[in-house]
Write an enzyme that holds these catalytic residues in place. Structure first.
Site, short mmCIF file in Angstrom:
data_model
loop_
_atom_site.label_atom_id
_atom_site.label_comp_id
_atom_site.label_asym_id
_atom_site.label_seq_id
_atom_site.Cartn_x
_atom_site.Cartn_y
_atom_site.Cartn_z
N ALA A 220 0.84 -1.19 0.00
CA ALA A 220 0.00 0.00 0.00
C ALA A 220 0.88 1.25 0.00
O ALA A 220 1.79 1.36 0.80
CB ALA A 220 -0.91 -0.01 1.23
N HIS A 221 0.62 2.15 -0.94
CA HIS A 221 1.40 3.39 -0.99
C HIS A 221 0.70 4.42 -1.86
O HIS A 221 -0.20 4.09 -2.62
CB HIS A 221 2.81 3.13 -1.52
N SER A 222 1.14 5.66 -1.72
CA SER A 222 0.69 6.69 -2.64
C SER A 222 1.92 7.45 -3.09
O SER A 222 3.04 6.99 -2.88
CB SER A 222 -0.32 7.62 -1.96
#
Lengths: 92, 151
Positions: B64-66
Site C-alpha cells: 500500500a502506498h501513494s
C-alpha cells in the site's frame, strides 16, 4: 543498449521493486551489459516508453499505458525474479 | 540494511473487514511510527480507487502506498498481517494477508529500503517465519539478516 521501463502508479514502490528484480534477473542471465532499466510512474510512462524497447507493468495498468511503440509485458508477481527471468528469456 | 520496523509500525493479526480497512491499519501504523500524517492513509486508498488493485504485487501481499506528498514526513514502511485474508480485486494475487505500507518523499531516496524489502518479500525462508510472528519482537527476529544461513 536496449531499455526496459518498469511502470507503476506512483513510481515509488512497485516499479522500483520490479526494476531491482529485473536488474537482478539480467545479471543472472549475463545480459546486464545489453539492457538498462528505468522505473517510471504512470503519468510519465507514456513519454518514457517512447525511448524504451520494453515496458514491464501489472495487468491493472496495461490499459492506462495504452498503445506505445515499446512491447508491453505483464508481470504478475513483482517479487519473483523467476517470473521476470522467464519474461526476459522470451524477449531475447 | 535491516527493515526499520519499530513496534509502532507493526500490527499483527488485525481483524480487517475489507481492503480499505486493511489499508487503514497500514496507514495508522505509518502515522503512529511518525512516518506520515493521517491524511496519507486516504491518499493510499485513493490510489487503489483510481488505478486499481495493482498494489497487490505478489500472492497474498499488498504494497500500500501513494505518491510523495506533504503528508509524508520521511520514508518508511509499516507491516500489517490480517487475521482473515481480504480481497483487493486482484485476479492473480488475492486474497491478501500481508499489507506493507510504504511512504517516500521522492522517487529514489529510499532505494536501500526497497532493496531490503524486495529481498525480504522474495525470501522463502524468512517470509513464512515473518508471517507467522505474533509479536513485533518475533517479527524482527524472523526478518533479521543474521537468520539467513542458520536455518
Amino acid at each position: 543498449m536496449k531499455k526496459i521501463v518498469t511502470v507503476c502508479g506512483m513510481g515509488i514502490g512497485t516499479s522500483v521493486l520490479l526494476k531491482m528484480n529485473t536488474e537482478k534477473a539480467l545479471r543472472a542471465l549475463g545480459l546486464d551489459g545489453d539492457w538498462e532499466v528505468e522505473a517510471a510512474d504512470i503519468g510519465t510512462a507514456r513519454g518514457v516508453a517512447r525511448t524504451a524497447d520494453v515496458v514491464f507493468t501489472s495487468a491493472d495498468l496495461v490499459d492506462e499505458i495504452g498503445t506505445v511503440k515499446a512491447k508491453v509485458v505483464v508481470i504478475r508477481n513483482f517479487t519473483s525474479v523467476a517470473e521476470v527471468t522467464e519474461r526476459l528469456q522470451e524477449l531475447v | 540494511m535491516e527493515l526499520p520496523l519499530p513496534d509502532e509500525a507493526v500490527r499483527l493479526r488485525v481483524p480487517a473487514t475489507d481492503w480499505r480497512d486493511a489499508v487503514r491499519y497500514a496507514g495508522a501504523a505509518l502515522t503512529a511510527a511518525g512516518i506520515t500524517q493521517a491524511a496519507y492513509t486516504e491518499e493510499m486508498i485513493a490510489t487503489v480507487e483510481q488505478l486499481g488493485p495493482y498494489i497487490v504485487i505478489a500472492p497474498g501481499i499488498a504494497l500500500a502506498h501513494s505518491r510523495p506528498s506533504p503528508s509524508v514526513n520521511h520514508a518508511g514502511i509499516s507491516w500489517v498481517t490480517l487475521a482473515t485474508p481480504v480481497e483487493f480485486g486482484n485476479a492473480d494475487n488475492d486474497p491478501v494477508s500481508l499489507v506493507v505500507g510504504l511512504a517516500a518523499v521522492d522517487h529514489d531516496g529510499h532505494i536501500d529500503l526497497m532493496a531490503a524489502l524486495a529481498e525480504t518479500l522474495a525470501d522463502e525462508i524468512r517470509l513464512p517465519k515473518a508471517l507467522a510472528a505474533t509479536t513485533p519482537e518475533a517479527l524482527r527476529a524472523a526478518l533479521a539478516p543474521t537468520e539467513e544461513g542458520q536455518v
